[in-house]
Design a protein around this motif. Structure first.
Motif, PDB file in Angstrom:
ATOM      1  N   PHE A  70      49.393  45.189  45.845  1.00 14.75           N
ATOM      2  CA  PHE A  70      48.359  44.373  45.215  1.00 14.75           C
ATOM      3  C   PHE A  70      47.982  43.140  46.024  1.00 14.75           C
ATOM      4  O   PHE A  70      48.858  42.418  46.439  1.00 14.75           O
ATOM      5  CB  PHE A  70      48.803  43.952  43.803  1.00 14.75           C
ATOM      6  N   PRO A  71      46.698  42.833  46.217  1.00 19.06           N
ATOM      7  CA  PRO A  71      45.555  43.615  45.757  1.00 19.06           C
ATOM      8  C   PRO A  71      45.102  44.705  46.748  1.00 19.06           C
ATOM      9  O   PRO A  71      44.061  45.297  46.547  1.00 19.06           O
ATOM     10  CB  PRO A  71      44.460  42.555  45.608  1.00 19.06           C
ATOM     11  N   TYR A  72      45.885  44.940  47.807  1.00 16.29           N
ATOM     12  CA  TYR A  72      45.455  45.938  48.805  1.00 16.29           C
ATOM     13  C   TYR A  72      45.950  47.330  48.452  1.00 16.29           C
ATOM     14  O   TYR A  72      47.064  47.489  47.954  1.00 16.29           O
ATOM     15  CB  TYR A  72      45.944  45.517  50.199  1.00 16.29           C
ATOM     16  N   TYR A  73      45.102  48.309  48.695  1.00 19.46           N
ATOM     17  CA  TYR A  73      45.457  49.699  48.367  1.00 19.46           C
ATOM     18  C   TYR A  73      45.027  50.603  49.508  1.00 19.46           C
ATOM     19  O   TYR A  73      44.165  50.253  50.313  1.00 19.46           O
ATOM     20  CB  TYR A  73      44.757  50.154  47.070  1.00 19.46           C
ATOM     21  N   LYS A 471      41.707  50.179  37.848  1.00 14.67           N
ATOM     22  CA  LYS A 471      42.555  50.670  38.950  1.00 14.67           C
ATOM     23  C   LYS A 471      41.702  50.964  40.178  1.00 14.67           C
ATOM     24  O   LYS A 471      40.526  51.282  40.041  1.00 14.67           O
ATOM     25  CB  LYS A 471      43.236  51.970  38.527  1.00 14.67           C
ATOM     26  N   PRO A 472      42.284  50.888  41.357  1.00 13.68           N
ATOM     27  CA  PRO A 472      41.519  51.256  42.551  1.00 13.68           C
ATOM     28  C   PRO A 472      41.144  52.745  42.543  1.00 13.68           C
ATOM     29  O   PRO A 472      41.906  53.573  42.040  1.00 13.68           O
ATOM     30  CB  PRO A 472      42.499  50.984  43.702  1.00 13.68           C
ATOM     31  N   TRP A 473      40.001  53.078  43.088  1.00  8.82           N
ATOM     32  CA  TRP A 473      39.526  54.451  43.212  1.00  8.82           C
ATOM     33  C   TRP A 473      39.354  54.721  44.710  1.00  8.82           C
ATOM     34  O   TRP A 473      39.352  53.780  45.521  1.00  8.82           O
ATOM     35  CB  TRP A 473      38.212  54.615  42.418  1.00  8.82           C
ATOM     36  N   PHE A 487      37.745  39.251  49.400  1.00  4.73           N
ATOM     37  CA  PHE A 487      38.132  40.562  48.856  1.00  4.73           C
ATOM     38  C   PHE A 487      39.098  40.377  47.688  1.00  4.73           C
ATOM     39  O   PHE A 487      38.943  40.974  46.624  1.00  4.73           O
ATOM     40  CB  PHE A 487      38.781  41.427  49.939  1.00  4.73           C
ATOM     41  N   GLU A 488      40.091  39.542  47.907  1.00  4.50           N
ATOM     42  CA  GLU A 488      41.141  39.369  46.906  1.00  4.50           C
ATOM     43  C   GLU A 488      40.576  38.864  45.575  1.00  4.50           C
ATOM     44  O   GLU A 488      41.061  39.212  44.509  1.00  4.50           O
ATOM     45  CB  GLU A 488      42.224  38.423  47.446  1.00  4.50           C
ATOM     46  N   LYS A 489      39.502  38.096  45.686  1.00  4.04           N
ATOM     47  CA  LYS A 489      38.884  37.529  44.486  1.00  4.04           C
ATOM     48  C   LYS A 489      38.408  38.615  43.502  1.00  4.04           C
ATOM     49  O   LYS A 489      38.508  38.439  42.286  1.00  4.04           O
ATOM     50  CB  LYS A 489      37.694  36.659  44.904  1.00  4.04           C
ATOM     51  N   TYR A 490      37.945  39.735  44.037  1.00  2.00           N
ATOM     52  CA  TYR A 490      37.477  40.809  43.148  1.00  2.00           C
ATOM     53  C   TYR A 490      38.567  41.265  42.177  1.00  2.00           C
ATOM     54  O   TYR A 490      38.279  41.706  41.079  1.00  2.00           O
ATOM     55  CB  TYR A 490      37.056  42.040  43.950  1.00  2.00           C
ATOM     56  N   TRP A 491      39.827  41.223  42.650  1.00  2.41           N
ATOM     57  CA  TRP A 491      40.924  41.793  41.870  1.00  2.41           C
ATOM     58  C   TRP A 491      41.744  40.754  41.129  1.00  2.41           C
ATOM     59  O   TRP A 491      42.698  41.099  40.425  1.00  2.41           O
ATOM     60  CB  TRP A 491      41.839  42.607  42.800  1.00  2.41           C
ATOM     61  N   THR A 492      41.418  39.471  41.309  1.00  2.00           N
ATOM     62  CA  THR A 492      42.290  38.445  40.733  1.00  2.00           C
ATOM     63  C   THR A 492      41.547  37.497  39.792  1.00  2.00           C
ATOM     64  O   THR A 492      42.100  36.490  39.385  1.00  2.00           O
ATOM     65  CB  THR A 492      42.932  37.606  41.862  1.00  2.00           C
ATOM     66  N   GLN A 493      40.303  37.830  39.466  1.00  2.00           N
ATOM     67  CA  GLN A 493      39.495  36.920  38.654  1.00  2.00           C
ATOM     68  C   GLN A 493      39.991  36.831  37.218  1.00  2.00           C
ATOM     69  O   GLN A 493      39.901  35.796  36.595  1.00  2.00           O
ATOM     70  CB  GLN A 493      38.039  37.388  38.620  1.00  2.00           C
ATOM     71  N   ILE A 494      40.441  37.963  36.678  1.00  3.65           N
ATOM     72  CA  ILE A 494      40.912  37.941  35.294  1.00  3.65           C
ATOM     73  C   ILE A 494      42.418  37.733  35.310  1.00  3.65           C
ATOM     74  O   ILE A 494      43.170  38.588  35.776  1.00  3.65           O
ATOM     75  CB  ILE A 494      40.501  39.220  34.545  1.00  3.65           C
ATOM     76  N   LYS A 495      42.794  36.548  34.847  1.00  4.68           N
ATOM     77  CA  LYS A 495      44.194  36.105  34.961  1.00  4.68           C
ATOM     78  C   LYS A 495      45.154  37.081  34.285  1.00  4.68           C
ATOM     79  O   LYS A 495      44.900  37.553  33.187  1.00  4.68           O
ATOM     80  CB  LYS A 495      44.351  34.708  34.342  1.00  4.68           C
ATOM     81  N   GLY A 496      46.236  37.357  34.998  1.00  9.43           N
ATOM     82  CA  GLY A 496      47.288  38.190  34.422  1.00  9.43           C
ATOM     83  C   GLY A 496      46.997  39.680  34.476  1.00  9.43           C
ATOM     84  O   GLY A 496      47.800  40.489  34.048  1.00  9.43           O
ATOM     85  N   GLN A 498      45.353  43.087  36.853  1.00  8.92           N
ATOM     86  CA  GLN A 498      45.050  43.527  38.214  1.00  8.92           C
ATOM     87  C   GLN A 498      43.817  44.422  38.157  1.00  8.92           C
ATOM     88  O   GLN A 498      43.864  45.596  38.486  1.00  8.92           O
ATOM     89  CB  GLN A 498      46.267  44.236  38.807  1.00  8.92           C
ATOM     90  N   TRP A 499      42.726  43.824  37.696  1.00  8.59           N
ATOM     91  CA  TRP A 499      41.491  44.573  37.480  1.00  8.59           C
ATOM     92  C   TRP A 499      40.408  44.147  38.445  1.00  8.59           C
ATOM     93  O   TRP A 499      40.336  42.974  38.830  1.00  8.59           O
ATOM     94  CB  TRP A 499      40.969  44.327  36.062  1.00  8.59           C
ATOM     95  N   TYR A 500      39.546  45.090  38.752  1.00  7.81           N
ATOM     96  CA  TYR A 500      38.387  44.801  39.606  1.00  7.81           C
ATOM     97  C   TYR A 500      37.266  44.251  38.725  1.00  7.81           C
ATOM     98  O   TYR A 500      36.919  44.844  37.700  1.00  7.81           O
ATOM     99  CB  TYR A 500      37.928  46.091  40.295  1.00  7.81           C
ATOM    100  N   LEU A 501      36.722  43.104  39.131  1.00 10.56           N
ATOM    101  CA  LEU A 501      35.630  42.499  38.364  1.00 10.56           C
ATOM    102  C   LEU A 501      34.322  42.633  39.142  1.00 10.56           C
ATOM    103  O   LEU A 501      34.118  41.962  40.155  1.00 10.56           O
ATOM    104  CB  LEU A 501      35.932  41.020  38.089  1.00 10.56           C
TER     105      LEU A 501
END
Ligand code: WTA
Length: 636
Positions: A70-73, A471-473, A487-496, A498-501
């Motif tokens: 996380f957040p790399y896949y 989840k990553p696709w 890049f990391e911001k896409y996956w960390t915007q919603i606190k707590g 690990q979702w893509y926003l």
């Protein structure tokens, strides 16, 4: 509630069942789709591995399907692949050497056809030429060309030998092009002498010259597709495309690439700062664009497919180049304007080539609505079976017009929601699925989508909230070029979580159909083109008369949104119509015609927070006569 709203809601809630013509050819029934979707969520790794094995050629099978650090896949770790082998060689070897890959047409009705066999040879010659220029795996090139077979050939030639392409839409200005060239440190720039739009020649080579006049020391060579033989007197670092490839061998072994090696960079607008270089890698992108092309468009062996996008955007990358070639279909590509020489142009192309699948943007549908149904009515459109929409929400009126006047009530509409970052379709109904006008529909295989509040809590049906992907696709962006923090911001915007926003606002109904309402951030969508407010504002303030600027999007009948700019002038300048014109010209020069504000208003002050941030939301509300909302942070 006014009558109009009532009618609109009624239409949204009406369900359109797939017509007979669609069901007869459908590759998947609704039930099959539902089963596969279930499997794709319960066991994503098993699901994608099975499809990867069945649908693509690999030089070596992967060791592991998926890894999430996380957040790399990563997907298909250790797998060896070449996307051009999947797009070309295997079709040529499997009896499709003489099948048409592309039919290109221009505004004058000139046509060029190319088979899979011919395309492979051209790509190989070009790949050999790239090698001769000293390009190697991992190097970057920029392609600034119109929608032509040559442009596609160059993209594929890069992919053949592992060179990373960055295509820049040929409507962007010299400054926008320069930023992309220098950010990616491109060694070679490919261009054409011109493109034609509405009968007018637009010089592209001169834009490249202007771009390269500053900050582009990285560029060693410029390769030019001269559309009229010997148009130019070539300079020392310039080469003629056909002269360069003429002498090359038509054979070029594909470079054996790692599934996670980069395929391309494509710049796209964010809410702040300069555009981000979205990076896609080979294996997952090849698989996901292949599967979505096949099932979302229901492509049958003898179908003729037409995506009206330009290869300068992600829609062109995924659904003109890589997806359609990987499934081995025949595509139409049409350079020029949709309504020139007359508003029947597109429909005459559908009639002439018996197009079965047609994929366009709502802005085009609305343009044709304005011209009236008598235009499509003149043509035989009975070959059509699947109609697609992409780029912005399609309003129910436009959906119904498309369904009735283009589809003649015998086609399914697939309203595909996705982004540059997602690489491929994320939310849509497949053709055999019931459709609801204005609602994109259901998540595609492997996509867990939901609509939530700011903290990530689920919302009741039909409530507005943030769209999230949980989840990553396989075709998810892997990073932003040189800016991992973006890049990391896409996956960390919603606190707590690990979702893509995706930064889109949406609703989800009782049947799980998702409706996209628009962007949640300051990104504009003008005629389906993504434009950052920050980019337009910084172009505005670079004009000598402008002290400060703020831009907003306003609803526009055809373009979806139009741009309005509020400008504070420097004290030594007087407002005038002349100055407005000059400032518009300036933005056109800085960014390109698509980013030019329709309206400019000179103001004394801009609404700001106490910390000095411009409150565009307040400007928008005032402009549209909407409630101002919470203004407690407003400076005064
Ligand atoms: C919008 C284009 C509603 C959305 C493929 C997204 C859509 C942005 C749709 C991405 C759709 C795209 N319905 N909105 N079917 N398709 N969008 O990166 O706001 O140029 O975030 O990718 O376009 O634009 P992009």
């Amino acid at each position: 509630m006014s009558k109009k709203v009532d009618e609109v809601l009624l239409k949204i809630n009406k369900v359109y069942n797939p017509p007979k013509k669609v069901l007869e050819k459908a590759l998947l029934t609704k039930e099959q789709f539902d089963d596969m979707y279930k499997k794709s969520i319960e066991d994503p790794e098993g699901f994608w591995a099975e499809l990867a094995e069945k649908e693509l050629h690999w030089y070596k099978k992967w060791d592991k399907v998926f890894e999430w650090n996380f957040p790399y896949y990563k997907w298909f770790i250790g797998g060896k692949i070449n996307i051009t082998y999947n797009c070309l060689d295997r079709h040529v070897q499997n009896g499709k050497r003489n099948k048409l890959a592309y039919i290109w047409v221009d505004e004058d009705g000139i046509e060029k056809k190319i088979t899979y066999g011919e395309l492979l040879e051209l790509v190989n010659k070009t790949a050999n030429a790239l090698k001769e220029l000293g390009l190697k795996k991992g190097d970057r090139v920029v392609i600034y060309m119109p929608l032509t077979i040559e442009q596609i050939v160059i993209m594929l030639a890069c992919a053949r030998i592992g060179v990373i392409h960055s295509v820049v839409f040929a409507g962007f200005s010299a400054n926008a092009l320069r930023m992309r060239i220098s950010d990616a440190e491109a060694k070679v720039v490919f261009t054409s002498t011109w493109t034609k739009r509405r009968g007018k020649k637009i010089n592209l080579k001169s834009v490249v010259d202007e771009a390269l006049a500053q900050e582009c020391d990285c560029v060693e060579k410029v390769v030019i597709h001269q559309r009229d033989k010997g148009e130019l007197e070539l300079q020392e670092n310039e080469l003629d495309f056909y002269e360069l490839i003429e002498k090359q061998s038509p054979n070029c072994e594909p470079e054996i690439m790692d599934a996670e090696d980069p395929l391309f960079i494509l710049y796209t607008s964010g809410s702040t700062g300069k555009p981000k270089g979205v990076l896609h890698t080979i294996g997952g992108y090849n698989l996901y664009t292949h599967i979505t092309t096949k099932y979302v468009f229901d492509i049958n062996e003898d179908d003729i497919y037409w995506c009206t996008a330009d290869t300068g955007w992600i829609t062109g990358h995924s659904y003109i180049v890589y997806g359609p070639l990987s499934v081995g279909t025949t595509s139409i590509i049409a350079e020029g304007a949709p309504d020139y020489p007359d508003p029947g142009r597109w429909w005459s192309i559908v009639e002439k080539y018996r197009v079965n699948i047609f994929y366009t943007a709502p802005t085009a549908v609305r343009l044709f609505m304005k011209y009236g149904e008598e235009w499509p009515a003149k043509y035989d459109l009975s070959s059509l079976r699947v109609l697609g929409s992409v780029g912005e929400p399609i309003n129910p009126e436009a959906w119904i017009w498309y369904y009735e006047n283009i589809g003649r009530k015998q086609c399914s509409i697939v309203d595909t929601w996705w982004q540059t970052e997602t690489g491929g379709h994320m939310i849509t109904t497949i053709p055999s699925y019931p459709q609801k006008p204005g609602k994109a529909g259901k998540p595609f295989f492997g996509i867990e989508a939901d609509v939530v509040d700011e903290e990530g809590n689920p919302l009741p049906p039909n409530a507005e909230g943030y769209l999230v992907i949980k989840k990553p696709w396989p075709s998810a962006l892997r990073t932003c070029w040189g800016e991992p923090e973006r890049f990391e911001k896409y996956w960390t915007q919603i606190k707590g979580k690990q979702w893509y926003l995706p930064e889109d606002v949406a609703t989800k109904d009782e049947d799980g159909y998702i409706m996209i309402l628009g962007r949640a951030d300051d990104v504009l969508n003008v005629s389906g083109h993504r434009i950052g407010t920050a980019e337009v504002e910084s172009a505005l303030v670079s004009h000598p008369a402008v002290a400060e600027a703020a831009v907003i999007g306003k609803p526009h009948e055809i373009k979806g949104q139009s741009i309005k700019a509020f400008i504070i002038l420097k004290t030594s300048y007087e407002p005038s119509e002349e100055l407005k014109k000059e400032i518009k010209e300036h933005v056109k020069h800085e960014l390109g015609p698509i980013a030019v504000p329709d309206e400019i208003e000179f103001v004394e002050k801009l609404p700001k927070t106490r910390s000095g941030k411009i409150m565009r939301r307040v400007l928008r509300a005032k402009e549209l006569g909407l409630p101002l909302g919470d203004t407690s942070t407003l400076e005064d």
